[in-house]
Design a protein around this motif. Structure first.
Motif, PDB file in Angstrom:
ATOM      1  N   ARG A 212     -40.306 -28.065  22.978  1.00 25.03           N
ATOM      2  CA  ARG A 212     -40.881 -26.559  22.422  1.00 25.03           C
ATOM      3  C   ARG A 212     -41.744 -26.165  22.772  1.00 25.03           C
ATOM      4  NH1 ARG A 212     -39.133 -30.631  18.382  1.00 25.03           N
ATOM      5  NH2 ARG A 212     -37.748 -30.213  16.964  1.00 25.03           N
ATOM      6  N   TRP A 213     -42.595 -25.205  23.881  1.00 27.13           N
ATOM      7  CA  TRP A 213     -43.593 -24.934  24.538  1.00 27.13           C
ATOM      8  C   TRP A 213     -44.702 -24.964  23.830  1.00 27.13           C
ATOM      9  CZ3 TRP A 213     -42.047 -24.935  30.547  1.00 27.13           C
ATOM     10  CH2 TRP A 213     -41.706 -26.099  31.220  1.00 27.13           C
ATOM     11  N   ASP A 214     -43.798 -23.373  23.314  1.00 27.63           N
ATOM     12  CA  ASP A 214     -45.007 -22.205  22.730  1.00 27.63           C
ATOM     13  C   ASP A 214     -45.981 -23.130  21.296  1.00 27.63           C
ATOM     14  OD1 ASP A 214     -44.141 -20.231  23.508  1.00 27.63           O
ATOM     15  OD2 ASP A 214     -42.466 -19.932  21.923  1.00 27.63           O
ATOM     16  N   ALA A 215     -45.204 -23.975  21.016  1.00 29.78           N
ATOM     17  CA  ALA A 215     -45.798 -25.350  19.759  1.00 29.78           C
ATOM     18  C   ALA A 215     -47.293 -26.148  20.676  1.00 29.78           C
ATOM     19  CB  ALA A 215     -45.170 -25.573  19.181  1.00 29.78           C
ATOM     20  N   VAL A 216     -46.548 -26.330  22.062  1.00 27.63           N
ATOM     21  CA  VAL A 216     -47.252 -27.266  22.273  1.00 27.63           C
ATOM     22  C   VAL A 216     -48.554 -26.713  23.018  1.00 27.63           C
ATOM     23  CG1 VAL A 216     -47.716 -28.374  24.957  1.00 27.63           C
ATOM     24  CG2 VAL A 216     -45.179 -28.598  23.971  1.00 27.63           C
ATOM     25  N   GLU A 217     -48.253 -25.380  23.668  1.00 28.61           N
ATOM     26  CA  GLU A 217     -49.577 -24.652  24.020  1.00 28.61           C
ATOM     27  C   GLU A 217     -50.597 -24.818  22.559  1.00 28.61           C
ATOM     28  OE1 GLU A 217     -50.720 -21.334  26.954  1.00 28.61           O
ATOM     29  OE2 GLU A 217     -49.403 -19.969  25.413  1.00 28.61           O
ATOM     30  N   THR A 218     -50.046 -24.435  21.246  1.00 25.71           N
ATOM     31  CA  THR A 218     -50.936 -24.033  20.126  1.00 25.71           C
ATOM     32  C   THR A 218     -51.595 -25.548  19.870  1.00 25.71           C
ATOM     33  OG1 THR A 218     -49.639 -22.285  19.534  1.00 25.71           O
ATOM     34  CG2 THR A 218     -51.302 -23.279  18.146  1.00 25.71           C
ATOM     35  N   ASP A 219     -50.652 -26.637  20.041  1.00 34.28           N
ATOM     36  CA  ASP A 219     -51.121 -27.893  19.120  1.00 34.28           C
ATOM     37  C   ASP A 219     -52.032 -28.320  20.466  1.00 34.28           C
ATOM     38  OD1 ASP A 219     -49.783 -27.629  17.564  1.00 34.28           O
ATOM     39  OD2 ASP A 219     -47.980 -29.119  17.518  1.00 34.28           O
ATOM     40  N   ALA A 220     -52.188 -28.616  21.451  1.00 32.54           N
ATOM     41  CA  ALA A 220     -52.723 -28.892  22.766  1.00 32.54           C
ATOM     42  C   ALA A 220     -54.460 -28.271  22.463  1.00 32.54           C
ATOM     43  CB  ALA A 220     -52.294 -28.840  23.695  1.00 32.54           C
ATOM     44  N   ILE A 221     -54.528 -27.371  22.295  1.00 27.28           N
ATOM     45  CA  ILE A 221     -55.193 -26.298  22.653  1.00 27.28           C
ATOM     46  C   ILE A 221     -56.450 -26.760  21.194  1.00 27.28           C
ATOM     47  CG2 ILE A 221     -56.114 -24.198  22.497  1.00 27.28           C
ATOM     48  CD1 ILE A 221     -54.576 -23.246  24.900  1.00 27.28           C
ATOM     49  N   ASP A 222     -55.240 -25.723  20.126  1.00 24.48           N
ATOM     50  CA  ASP A 222     -55.987 -26.302  19.084  1.00 24.48           C
ATOM     51  C   ASP A 222     -56.820 -28.445  19.282  1.00 24.48           C
ATOM     52  OD1 ASP A 222     -55.793 -24.538  18.120  1.00 24.48           O
ATOM     53  OD2 ASP A 222     -54.275 -24.567  16.382  1.00 24.48           O
ATOM     54  N   GLY A 223     -56.337 -28.991  19.314  1.00 23.42           N
ATOM     55  CA  GLY A 223     -56.515 -30.817  19.135  1.00 23.42           C
ATOM     56  C   GLY A 223     -57.346 -30.401  20.637  1.00 23.42           C
ATOM     57  N   LEU A 224     -57.009 -29.348  21.491  1.00 18.10           N
ATOM     58  CA  LEU A 224     -58.648 -30.145  22.261  1.00 18.10           C
ATOM     59  C   LEU A 224     -59.917 -29.181  22.356  1.00 18.10           C
ATOM     60  CD1 LEU A 224     -60.196 -29.827  25.783  1.00 18.10           C
ATOM     61  CD2 LEU A 224     -58.978 -28.040  25.747  1.00 18.10           C
ATOM     62  N   TYR A 225     -59.927 -28.111  21.209  1.00 18.33           N
ATOM     63  CA  TYR A 225     -61.488 -28.453  20.702  1.00 18.33           C
ATOM     64  C   TYR A 225     -61.760 -28.801  19.946  1.00 18.33           C
ATOM     65  CZ  TYR A 225     -60.327 -23.025  23.252  1.00 18.33           C
ATOM     66  OH  TYR A 225     -59.798 -22.318  23.955  1.00 18.33           O
ATOM     67  N   LEU A 226     -60.872 -29.486  18.919  1.00 17.66           N
ATOM     68  CA  LEU A 226     -61.009 -29.963  17.831  1.00 17.66           C
ATOM     69  C   LEU A 226     -61.873 -31.552  17.876  1.00 17.66           C
ATOM     70  CD1 LEU A 226     -58.150 -29.859  15.071  1.00 17.66           C
ATOM     71  CD2 LEU A 226     -60.841 -28.776  14.731  1.00 17.66           C
ATOM     72  N   ALA A 227     -61.034 -32.176  19.324  1.00 19.67           N
ATOM     73  CA  ALA A 227     -61.736 -33.282  20.353  1.00 19.67           C
ATOM     74  C   ALA A 227     -63.067 -33.143  20.668  1.00 19.67           C
ATOM     75  CB  ALA A 227     -60.264 -33.307  20.796  1.00 19.67           C
ATOM     76  N   GLU A 228     -63.228 -31.689  21.731  1.00 26.19           N
ATOM     77  CA  GLU A 228     -63.971 -32.008  21.638  1.00 26.19           C
ATOM     78  C   GLU A 228     -65.810 -31.440  20.731  1.00 26.19           C
ATOM     79  OE1 GLU A 228     -63.242 -29.696  25.693  1.00 26.19           O
ATOM     80  OE2 GLU A 228     -63.466 -28.288  24.018  1.00 26.19           O
TER      81      GLU A 228
END
Length: 920
Positions: free
Chosen positions: A607-623
């Protein structure tokens, strides 16, 4: 609308923001400047200009700065009838924050609830949120409003706040800010003439020079000076006098001229700071304060009433009165106010008594501790921290002070401030032993180190503190984190040590804990006590996931380990539901963790499109919440995604940022998650030697990237790169490792990988059977990228066997999957192989090897026997460089792309494939 002299630029800015908000482009703005500079007047202008808008307004006060959600209560009280329109979890949390229920508070959930409420109101009409003196609002409200102000960009909402200092840090960080400066001399004179028409020119000149453009000073100074000769202002000239001290002295002079009861009432009102007229009446009983005193105060204009509430004409006035009073007078005022508060007002009474305390006082410290516990239940961590620190200051016994500092450290950590939590722990440790500090902070030292620091050091603290904390659940929690810390460090020895300690914990009467403990052996123990491999059936492992996923986060295994066990399917569904719920409730910290975990599983599931969305959102939130290790995990996942897509610049960016965090802290799991994408990117780009330089360290003891779990997950990449450069020893070692793990875990992906690597590494007559088994292994198709890679390798093998029709079918299917995923390097490779398979199949005369020169044939035969270039050169008495030149000519003539493929061609006979398969 009242005219504001000299504020054309500021009012134009506000009018523009109001117009944009009305069009649906919401925003926030902080107006800041010195007291009296005119910020409140600008807010009044915005309120007047916001015709037809819903206005929510509140103002911070010094006393209520310590009361969780006090300002939010004032802000939202007019619209509490709309709470039923919110999602149930948000409505419940907000009711708890507003004191309408006993619901425990969650800072992120409450922020989301306020945002939802404001957005809901904005559906009817634009909303203007006005917060005056934001520097004094309580921290819980500040965090909620900061959350809202940063997220109203698509709603017809304008959030305006005022403060005394630059908001570049703190809860308003990131919001646009406008500094409000003083008026020009011309505008100041105009304002003075309008406000004091009878003022003489000499007074206007003197006040203008003294006020420094401060509008409050321009209003107040003429009224405080009857005649210039009677109470002259300091002479002009030199540096401007700070208006704050000037006004304070002027107000104090006026107060000193009043009667003693009047001064006492003003001091009580300044110390009470909540505007409770009844409390002031009760507190003033013993101070000779009567109705005449109230008349005098109200006649002075410094204080005014509205029903049961009182307020000063300007916040500067109570500050000047309070600061000008003697310490003994302020303490007496606080004691009088504390004496009249009801028993339920724990926080207010505690803070009044703390302000009145002259020496350490255990009774007051204990009362503050109770107030802090109430704040924690309301989700007001920062308020609890401040209260506990004051309680520690007032604690006569060092042990009590240390305990309260340790509790403050835990509350600080829960509020997301790791640095301050460390400092508070260090302060506590100077007063008491580490064992007592661990007990009071619930093992915070190790948790902090695990989350933001060095995992090996975290393991040491966590194992040490398992004996210090109280209760089996706390002990198990620390032990589970100790195992995770050892895993993160790539230290299996420490992992086994922590696991032994953990499994020895007696759960006692805690039935749920007793049920969870055996699952930890399933996840973490690679071998039983005899050292023999123990297989675990997939249904048992899946049942383990079902039990653990509802437990505390400490017991949930890291996602790479879930992938290694091959039972991510059930967990993926649970995490997806959790992410949807957390996103709806805007619980950002928890959402960052869940998104980072979901992205890991989705990458494997294709589910590579979902990966990009979730990982980027997770990255911004984690920062945003300061979770460094969660952000780094997201970067590793994004790096692996970019490698599959052939985006090497993105691979370099993400992995470099990840290594900047992981290497200095010794987090080998995160370092390995950066090496792997680099290796895969080089492999798919046709640079197998470079790929090995990144992949082999994953299994190299002592290396900064050495990690058994990641070495296992990257084994297929490592083996393929090794085959391409003729390092069959490396390829065989990776094959053996995966075969051992497949026996241990019975994971479908591991069985499929074993079959694929056997065909790739060993070839021979069983190669086709191995490829077919790899494709048909249970669960193999659940990882479409790896499944398509197997099809590609099988298709290449079929093409070399001159079974072109079969090859085209396999290669076409692989190309379709790679195209859907966006895996461009392997899509191109599949299409290239299809083109070769489309070449004429019937060859007359000798096979492809007939095109080789005699020397090329000799080199090819020796390379097929797995000899290195140096070994071939020594045998043929030529240079290694010449060997490489010959091999570069051999590959295209034989229709192959790597050294490993030579082993499948009979270079000694009639060129039939060694597996003995003919064209049919």
């Amino acid at each position: 609308m009242m005219e504001l002299f000299g504020r054309r630029a500021e009012t134009a800015t506000l009018d523009r923001l109001l117009a944009r908000a009305a069009d649906g482009a919401g925003s926030g703005l902080v107006l800041w400047g010195e007291p009296g500079i005119g910020k409140t007047a600008l807010l009044d202008h915005a309120v007047s200009a916001a015709a037809g808008a819903t206005v929510l307004r509140c103002r911070g006060t010094r006393m209520e700065a310590g009361l969780a959600f006090a300002a939010l209560h004032e802000l939202l009280w007019p619209v509490t009838g709309r709470l039923d329109t919110l999602p149930a979890p948000q409505a419940a949390a907000l009711r708890g924050a507003l004191g309408l229920s006993d619901e425990p508070a969650n800072r992120f959930l409450i922020g989301a609830a306020v945002l939802s409420l404001v957005s809901d109101l904005a559906r009817d009409r634009p909303v203007l949120v006005v917060v005056d003196d934001a520097q004094w609002i309580d921290e819980a409200t500040a965090h909620s409003l900061g959350f809202v102000a940063r997220r109203v960009g698509t709603d017809p909402v304008l959030v305006l706040l005022t403060g005394h200092s630059d908001p570049s840090s703190g809860p308003w960080e990131g919001l646009p800010a406008l500094e409000i400066g003083g008026l020009s001399d011309e505008d100041a004179r105009t304002l003075l003439s309008a406000s004091v028409p009878e003022a003489r020119p000499s007074l206007i000149d003197e006040v203008t020079r003294t006020a420094g453009g401060n509008p409050l000073a321009l209003h107040e100074l003429p009224t405080l000076v009857r005649e210039p000769d009677d109470a002259p202002l300091p002479p002009p000239g030199g540096d401007p006098v700070p208006i704050g001290p000037r006004l304070r002295r002027a107000f104090q002079a006026r107060v000193e001229a009043m009667s003693a009861p009047t001064r006492a009432l003003l001091l009580l009102a300044a110390a009470e700071d909540r505007g409770d007229r009844l409390a002031l009446h009760r507190a003033g009983t013993g101070w000779d304060i009567d109705a005449t005193t109230w008349d005098d105060v109200l006649h002075s204009g410094l204080l005014r009433t509205a029903g049961s509430r009182v307020e000063f004409r300007h916040p500067l006035i109570p500050a000047a009165i309070y600061d000008g009073a003697a310490l003994s007078e302020r303490q007496a005022a606080h004691r009088a106010l504390a004496a009249v508060l009801p028993p339920s007002a724990v926080e207010e009474r505690a803070w009044h008594l703390a302000a009145a305390a002259e020496t350490p006082d255990e009774d007051v410290a204990a009362l503050l501790e109770l107030a802090a516990e109430k704040s924690l239940r309301c989700g007001a961590g920062p308020t609890a921290v401040r209260t506990l620190r004051r309680a520690a200051e007032l604690s006569p016994a060092p042990a009590d002070a240390a305990r309260r500092l340790a509790a403050a450290a835990r509350a600080t950590w829960d509020a997301g401030d790791a640095d301050t939590a460390r400092r508070l722990l260090d302060d506590a440790a100077r007063l008491e032993s580490e064992t007592d500090i661990a007990r009071a902070s619930h093992g915070l030292r190790g948790i902090l180190e695990f989350t933001t620091g060095i995992p090996e050091r975290a393991h040491h603290y966590l194992v040490r503190d398992m004996d210090a904390v109280s209760g089996p659940r706390s002990t198990v929690g620390l032990g589970a984190v100790a195992v995770r810390a050892a895993w993160s460090a790539g230290r299996t020895d420490l992992q086994h040590e922590a696991l032994r300690r953990l499994l020895a914990v007696d759960a006692g009467v805690d039935a749920s804990l007793a049920e969870q403990l055996p699952t930890l052996r399933t996840w973490w123990s690679c071998y039983d006590e005899t050292g023999e491999i123990t297989s675990i059936a997939p249904d048992r492992a899946g049942d383990t996931v079902g039990r653990i996923v509802t437990a505390a986060w400490e017991l949930l295994p890291p996602m790479p380990l879930v992938l290694a066990w091959g039972i991510e399917g059930s967990l993926r569904d649970v995490l997806r539901m959790q992410a949807a719920e957390l996103r709806r409730r805007h619980e950002l910290a928890a959402l960052a963790v869940v998104l980072s975990q979901t992205a890991v599983l989705d990458l494997a599931a294709g589910r590579w499109d979902a990966v990009e969305t979730d990982a980027i959102d997770g990255l911004y939130l984690a920062e945003e919440v300061g979770a460094d290790h969660v952000a780094t995990q997201c970067r590793g996942t994004l790096g692996l995604l970019a490698a599959g897509r052939g985006d090497e610049p993105a691979v370099e960016e993400h992995t470099t940022r990840a290594l900047e965090v992981s290497v200095p802290r010794g987090v080998r799991a995160l370092t390995a998650s950066a090496y792997w994408p680099r290796g895969r990117a080089a492999l798919l780009a046709g640079r197998p030697l470079e790929a090995l330089s990144h992949l082999m360290p994953l299994a190299e003891p002592g290396h900064e990237a050495a990690h058994p779990t990641f070495a296992m997950l990257a084994a297929a990449d490592t083996a393929e790169a090794a085959v391409q450069v003729g390092r069959f020893d490396v390829a065989e070692s990776r094959l053996r490792a995966v075969a051992t793990w497949a026996q241990r875990s019975d994971a479908g992906w591991a069985h499929a990988t074993v079959h694929r690597l056997r065909a790739l590494v060993r070839g021979g007559p069983t190669a086709e059977d191995s490829y077919r088994k790899a494709l048909d292994a249970p669960g193999a198709a659940d990882r479409p990228f790896e499944h398509a890679r197997t099809r590609l390798l099988y298709g290449e093998w079929l093409r070399r066997a001159r079974r072109r029709a079969d090859a085209r079918s396999r290669l076409a299917t692989a190309a379709e999957v790679f195209d859907r995923l966006g895996a461009e390097p392997l899509r191109r490779r599949s299409l290239r192989e299809q083109d070769l398979a489309d070449a004429p199949t019937a060859r007359r005369g000798p096979g492809p090897a007939a095109t080789l020169t005699a020397q090329e044939l000799r080199v090819a035969r020796l390379a097929a026997n797995r000899m290195t270039n140096r070994e071939i050169a020594a045998q043929l008495l030529i240079s290694p460089r010449t060997v490489g030149h010959h091999l570069a000519n051999v590959y295209p003539k034989l229709g192959i792309t790597s050294r490993g493929e030579l082993t499948r061609i009979d270079l000694h006979g009639d060129l039939r494939l060694r597996v003995g398969v003919h064209d049919g």
